[in-house]
Scaffold this motif. Structure first.
Motif, PDB file in Angstrom:
ATOM      1  N   ASN A  62      23.019   7.275  -0.226  1.00 31.71           N
ATOM      2  CA  ASN A  62      23.521   8.078   0.905  1.00 31.71           C
ATOM      3  C   ASN A  62      22.447   9.014   1.468  1.00 31.71           C
ATOM      4  O   ASN A  62      22.741   9.926   2.217  1.00 31.71           O
ATOM      5  CB  ASN A  62      24.773   8.864   0.510  1.00 31.71           C
ATOM      6  CG  ASN A  62      24.524   9.873  -0.592  1.00 31.71           C
ATOM      7  OD1 ASN A  62      23.410  10.033  -1.074  1.00 31.71           O
ATOM      8  ND2 ASN A  62      25.584  10.565  -1.000  1.00 31.71           N
ATOM      9  N   ALA A  86      25.779  10.329   9.754  1.00 31.11           N
ATOM     10  CA  ALA A  86      26.784   9.290  10.001  1.00 31.11           C
ATOM     11  C   ALA A  86      26.944   8.396   8.774  1.00 31.11           C
ATOM     12  O   ALA A  86      28.061   7.977   8.435  1.00 31.11           O
ATOM     13  CB  ALA A  86      26.387   8.467  11.224  1.00 31.11           C
ATOM     14  N   ARG A  88      26.551   9.275   5.628  1.00 34.88           N
ATOM     15  CA  ARG A  88      27.290   9.983   4.573  1.00 34.88           C
ATOM     16  C   ARG A  88      28.773  10.076   4.870  1.00 34.88           C
ATOM     17  O   ARG A  88      29.582  10.157   3.950  1.00 34.88           O
ATOM     18  CB  ARG A  88      26.686  11.379   4.378  1.00 34.88           C
ATOM     19  CG  ARG A  88      25.313  11.330   3.731  1.00 34.88           C
ATOM     20  CD  ARG A  88      24.613  12.668   3.747  1.00 34.88           C
ATOM     21  NE  ARG A  88      23.175  12.479   3.547  1.00 34.88           N
ATOM     22  CZ  ARG A  88      22.237  13.200   4.120  1.00 34.88           C
ATOM     23  NH1 ARG A  88      22.575  14.199   4.952  1.00 34.88           N
ATOM     24  NH2 ARG A  88      20.967  12.954   3.893  1.00 34.88           N
ATOM     25  N   ARG A  89      29.139  10.053   6.133  1.00 35.40           N
ATOM     26  CA  ARG A  89      30.561  10.121   6.471  1.00 35.40           C
ATOM     27  C   ARG A  89      31.296   8.822   6.153  1.00 35.40           C
ATOM     28  O   ARG A  89      32.528   8.813   6.094  1.00 35.40           O
ATOM     29  CB  ARG A  89      30.726  10.473   7.954  1.00 35.40           C
ATOM     30  CG  ARG A  89      30.354  11.923   8.258  1.00 35.40           C
ATOM     31  CD  ARG A  89      30.500  12.235   9.737  1.00 35.40           C
ATOM     32  NE  ARG A  89      30.099  13.624  10.020  1.00 35.40           N
ATOM     33  CZ  ARG A  89      30.006  14.153  11.240  1.00 35.40           C
ATOM     34  NH1 ARG A  89      30.293  13.394  12.297  1.00 35.40           N
ATOM     35  NH2 ARG A  89      29.648  15.405  11.403  1.00 35.40           N
ATOM     36  N   CYS A  90      30.544   7.746   5.956  1.00 34.90           N
ATOM     37  CA  CYS A  90      31.200   6.477   5.625  1.00 34.90           C
ATOM     38  C   CYS A  90      30.952   6.061   4.176  1.00 34.90           C
ATOM     39  O   CYS A  90      31.244   4.928   3.795  1.00 34.90           O
ATOM     40  CB  CYS A  90      30.761   5.367   6.587  1.00 34.90           C
ATOM     41  SG  CYS A  90      29.065   4.846   6.417  1.00 34.90           S
ATOM     42  N   THR A 112      38.681  17.006   4.939  1.00 39.15           N
ATOM     43  CA  THR A 112      37.375  17.427   5.460  1.00 39.15           C
ATOM     44  C   THR A 112      36.744  16.389   6.389  1.00 39.15           C
ATOM     45  O   THR A 112      36.391  16.694   7.535  1.00 39.15           O
ATOM     46  CB  THR A 112      36.411  17.740   4.293  1.00 39.15           C
ATOM     47  OG1 THR A 112      36.945  18.810   3.517  1.00 39.15           O
ATOM     48  CG2 THR A 112      35.044  18.132   4.827  1.00 39.15           C
ATOM     49  N   VAL A 113      36.583  15.170   5.918  1.00 38.84           N
ATOM     50  CA  VAL A 113      35.908  14.152   6.740  1.00 38.84           C
ATOM     51  C   VAL A 113      36.784  13.684   7.895  1.00 38.84           C
ATOM     52  O   VAL A 113      36.293  13.550   9.028  1.00 38.84           O
ATOM     53  CB  VAL A 113      35.418  12.979   5.872  1.00 38.84           C
ATOM     54  CG1 VAL A 113      34.819  11.867   6.745  1.00 38.84           C
ATOM     55  CG2 VAL A 113      34.379  13.455   4.863  1.00 38.84           C
ATOM     56  N   LEU A 116      36.225  16.064  10.616  1.00 36.75           N
ATOM     57  CA  LEU A 116      34.907  15.900  11.231  1.00 36.75           C
ATOM     58  C   LEU A 116      34.904  14.714  12.191  1.00 36.75           C
ATOM     59  O   LEU A 116      34.176  14.724  13.201  1.00 36.75           O
ATOM     60  CB  LEU A 116      33.841  15.703  10.144  1.00 36.75           C
ATOM     61  CG  LEU A 116      33.483  16.934   9.298  1.00 36.75           C
ATOM     62  CD1 LEU A 116      32.562  16.531   8.154  1.00 36.75           C
ATOM     63  CD2 LEU A 116      32.817  18.004  10.159  1.00 36.75           C
ATOM     64  N   LEU A 117      35.698  13.711  11.870  1.00 34.36           N
ATOM     65  CA  LEU A 117      35.795  12.523  12.725  1.00 34.36           C
ATOM     66  C   LEU A 117      36.842  12.677  13.827  1.00 34.36           C
ATOM     67  O   LEU A 117      37.114  11.734  14.557  1.00 34.36           O
ATOM     68  CB  LEU A 117      36.117  11.294  11.869  1.00 34.36           C
ATOM     69  CG  LEU A 117      35.054  10.910  10.828  1.00 34.36           C
ATOM     70  CD1 LEU A 117      35.517   9.736   9.982  1.00 34.36           C
ATOM     71  CD2 LEU A 117      33.712  10.589  11.495  1.00 34.36           C
ATOM     72  N   THR A 166      38.575   8.440   4.196  1.00 35.30           N
ATOM     73  CA  THR A 166      38.430   7.524   5.333  1.00 35.30           C
ATOM     74  C   THR A 166      38.259   6.075   4.886  1.00 35.30           C
ATOM     75  O   THR A 166      37.726   5.253   5.623  1.00 35.30           O
ATOM     76  CB  THR A 166      37.242   7.952   6.213  1.00 35.30           C
ATOM     77  OG1 THR A 166      36.054   7.999   5.411  1.00 35.30           O
ATOM     78  CG2 THR A 166      37.494   9.320   6.836  1.00 35.30           C
TER      79      THR A 166
END
Length: 333
Positions: A62, A86, A88-90, A112-113, A116-117, A166
């Motif tokens: 990551n 981007a 790290r968000r997935c 949290t995520v 952010l999305l 997510t």
């Protein structure tokens, strides 16, 4: 020579390390020339002594640590070519001490995520409730609590829920259960393995505990100093046939006992039920180490084995030894 895992077909591989090297500014080489394939939907455990580069390897996925050389591919794409935020968000990420935000509720931490999305409120709330249920925490009871109101095991469950928010294709876990007491740790391990199998998430798990690795993982990668991959194999083969002295030394002298923890009592292990009950029973499918403990604590020479409430045979000490032998031989095939 270091082992290389090059057997999986391209369609089976989600994460691919090719010639990856990490040298820090101090001159310390944490990982040297790593070739490693992580297969879709598997739980791969990374083990080895302190300073062997297993956590560095994990964090390069990551991009919390940037490789010095080589290439890491995620589903065929070079992770170094895109935006690390981007990325790290997935990718889910769980660490030993969880890292929950202390001023946010459980629900806010899990969300949290998604926030952010820019997920809408209903979608976020529904997902939070679903995930808390998944990790065994009643949303009505836990959603509005704060981290300091939770036990260590409960905080770890919230951390797993947040990492899965997510539905990431990859979950990275660095000593995730290390801060939990032994009894709670075992419960968490069992629960997490169930969740991982249900979701099909690809997991890379760093642990110093070889027992945790062989109980949880589909495959185990053993590293030595400098990030050298010594062996990667399924747990039975790893225990039954260490690739070299380095692996054998790390796995330790209790390999036979660990193998017992990987097998279960099946009908092939049983002799016909006796006319007189043995006085002690275990269910068909009991882990071999639990069967061994039950037999050792019994005053009888054998145990009655039951399935759906019916005695289907008896298990003796010699049958346990035979079962362990078959398990060992299966690792050498």
């Amino acid at each position: 020579m270091a082992a290389k895992d090059l057997s999986a077909t391209p369609d089976d591989v989600l994460i691919r390390f090719r010639g990856v090297r990490k040298e820090f500014a101090s001159g310390t080489v944490a990982v040297e020339g790593l070739d490693l394939d992580v297969r879709r939907h598997e739980l791969l455990a990374l083990v080895g002594p302190s300073g062997c580069g297993k956590s560095t390897t994990l964090r390069m996925v990551n991009r919390l640590v940037e490789p010095t050389a080589g290439q890491i591919l995620l589903d065929g794409d070079d992770i170094g070519a895109g935006d690390p935020v981007a990325l790290r968000r997935c990718i889910g990420y769980v660490i030993q001490h969880v890292g929950l935000f202390p001023h946010r509720t459980v629900a806010q931490n899990v969300a949290t995520v998604p926030r952010l999305l820019r997920w809408d409120r209903k979608r976020t709330t529904d997902r939070v409730d679903q995930l808390l249920d998944l990790v065994g925490l009643d949303p009505a009871t836990y959603a509005r609590r704060y981290p300091h109101e939770l036990s260590g095991g409960e905080r770890q469950r919230v951390g797993v829920a947040r990492a899965l928010a997510t539905d990431p294709p990859v979950l990275l876990m660095d000593e995730p259960f290390g801060a939990v007491d032994p009894v709670g740790r075992r419960r968490l391990q069992i629960e997490f393995r169930r969740i991982q199998e249900d979701l099909g998430t690809t997991v890379m798990l760093v642990t110093h505990d070889i027992d945790e690795a062989v109980q949880l993982a589909d495959r185990v990668a053993v590293f030595s100093k400098g990030g050298v991959l010594e062996q990667i194999d399924d747990p039975v083969r790893l225990l039954a046939q260490p690739a070299n002295d380095t692996v054998a030394e790390f796995v330790g002298q209790g390999r036979a006992l660990r193998l017992l923890g990987l097998g279960t009592v099946d009908r092939a292990d049983l002799s016909p039920a006796g006319a007189v009950a043995s006085g002690a029973t275990i269910p068909l499918g009991t882990r071999l180490d639990d069967a061994f403990s039950a037999l050792a604590s019994s005053s009888k020479d054998s145990l009655d084995v039951v399935d759906d409430g019916q005695v289907v045979g008896q298990l003796s000490a010699s049958a346990l030894v035979d079962s362990l032998q078959r398990l060992t031989e299966s690792g050498r095939d």
